[in-house]
Design a protein around this motif. Structure first.
Motif, mmCIF file in Angstrom:
data_model
loop_
_atom_site.group_PDB
_atom_site.id
_atom_site.type_symbol
_atom_site.label_atom_id
_atom_site.label_comp_id
_atom_site.label_asym_id
_atom_site.label_seq_id
_atom_site.Cartn_x
_atom_site.Cartn_y
_atom_site.Cartn_z
ATOM 1 N N SER A 168 0.634 -1.316 0.266
ATOM 2 C CA SER A 168 -0.011 -0.010 0.185
ATOM 3 C C SER A 168 0.964 1.382 0.087
ATOM 4 N N ILE A 169 0.367 2.315 -0.516
ATOM 5 C CA ILE A 169 1.104 3.674 -0.519
ATOM 6 C C ILE A 169 1.621 3.997 0.846
ATOM 7 N N GLU A 170 0.840 3.752 1.670
ATOM 8 C CA GLU A 170 1.128 3.955 3.289
ATOM 9 C C GLU A 170 2.126 3.340 3.672
ATOM 10 N N LYS A 171 2.631 1.976 3.191
ATOM 11 C CA LYS A 171 3.551 1.356 3.805
ATOM 12 C C LYS A 171 5.052 1.413 2.932
ATOM 13 N N PRO A 195 -5.211 -1.284 -5.906
ATOM 14 C CA PRO A 195 -4.805 -0.958 -4.549
ATOM 15 C C PRO A 195 -3.750 -2.170 -4.220
ATOM 16 N N HIS A 196 -2.368 -1.721 -3.681
ATOM 17 C CA HIS A 196 -1.546 -2.313 -3.375
ATOM 18 C C HIS A 196 -0.651 -2.556 -4.317
ATOM 19 N N VAL A 197 -0.699 -1.910 -5.587
ATOM 20 C CA VAL A 197 0.107 -1.996 -6.733
ATOM 21 C C VAL A 197 0.634 -0.751 -7.136
ATOM 22 N N GLY A 198 0.206 0.250 -6.262
ATOM 23 C CA GLY A 198 0.558 1.742 -6.741
ATOM 24 C C GLY A 198 1.631 2.093 -7.358
ATOM 25 N N ALA A 199 2.771 1.625 -6.845
ATOM 26 C CA ALA A 199 4.244 1.984 -7.194
ATOM 27 C C ALA A 199 4.047 1.276 -8.819
#
Length: 266
Positions: A98-101, A149-153
């Motif tokens: 996630s972007i947050e992590k 989601p969770h594949v933002g990068a």
């Protein structure tokens, strides 16, 4: 371009998945193939299989995270075959979370590999491609168009690939060199089984829907055809085209669908 028997195709990320399948497809069509990736032993196995089938293949290991490695790879191709007609920038990987992590290290690695490495592959190939009105193939992803989601990068890196392709199509006008940016949907690959440190986990489950997954040989055929035809942008599979269309016209629906999808292993 001249007859295919004289033409040289360079594929990065050729040791497995789409890259490996494209190598066999180019050979089937009569092209000489340069196989590049980090795993030399796998490239040599593929090259041996190609040669046993009557094709021509050259193994040139490359690390797309190292500019000098890319530059040296191109020089090796020219030293061996004297020309380069097609460059397929296929090498890449996914950094998940996630972007947050995600950390700065995660972001730097993702962008250096999928964006900088791809751009430098094109940079060093271009002088030679211009000599023969060659072709560039950039491998992006449907993820360049839709939220995941969770594949933002990874999605951000592929959005950059899309932008690079659009820019090249302008910069290369009048040179005779074409740039085809290809955005696959779900295709069989190892990407979900490689962690953020580059370690392969063969038993890790792939969260992508198996019923929508294209086999690599089928994907390779349409990708190579798009590059040969000098298409500017090519989106496939059918589900990939549908989700891109929905994102354009019904983005709220796509956000809802994406939010309910499976999460990759972080």
């Amino acid at each position: 371009m001249t007859t295919t028997k004289e033409n040289v195709v360079w594929i990065t990320g050729a040791s497995s998945g789409i890259g490996k399948a494209m190598a066999f497809e180019w050979v089937r069509l009569g092209y000489k193939v340069v196989l590049s990736a980090r795993r030399k032993e796998l490239l040599e196995e593929i090259a041996l299989e190609i040669k046993q089938s009557g094709g021509e293949a050259l193994v040139v290991p490359v690390d797309i995270l190292e500019e000098k490695s890319i530059e040296n790879a191109v020089q090796s191709i020219i030293d061996h075959w004297g020309r380069l007609d097609v460059a397929v920038a296929n090498a890449g990987f996914g950094v998940f979370g996630s972007i947050e992590k995600l950390t700065a290290k995660d972001w730097n690695k993702q962008l250096q590999g999928n964006v900088t490495g791809l751009a430098l592959t094109v940079k060093y190939a271009l002088p030679h491609l211009k000599q023969h009105q060659g072709r560039i193939g950039l491998v992006g992803s449907v993820g360049a168009y839709v939220p995941n989601p969770h594949v933002g990068a990874y999605g951000a890196s592929k959005a950059a690939v899309r932008s690079i392709g659009l820019t090249l199509q302008v910069e290369l006008m009048g040179t005779g060199v074409s740039c085809t940016t290809i955005h696959p949907g779900f295709v069989e690959s190892e990407i979900a089984r490689v962690d953020n440190e580059g370690v392969w986990h063969p038993d890790r489950p792939d969260p992508r829907p198996a019923n929508l997954m294209w086999p690599t040989d089928k994907a390779a055929k349409v990708m190579v055809k798009a590059i040969i035809k000098r298409k500017r942008t090519y989106i496939f599979t059918a589900h990939g085209r549908v989700i891109v269309w929905l994102q354009y016209w019904l983005p709220g629906l796509v956000r809802t669908i994406s939010s309910k999808g499976p999460k990759p292993v972080e």
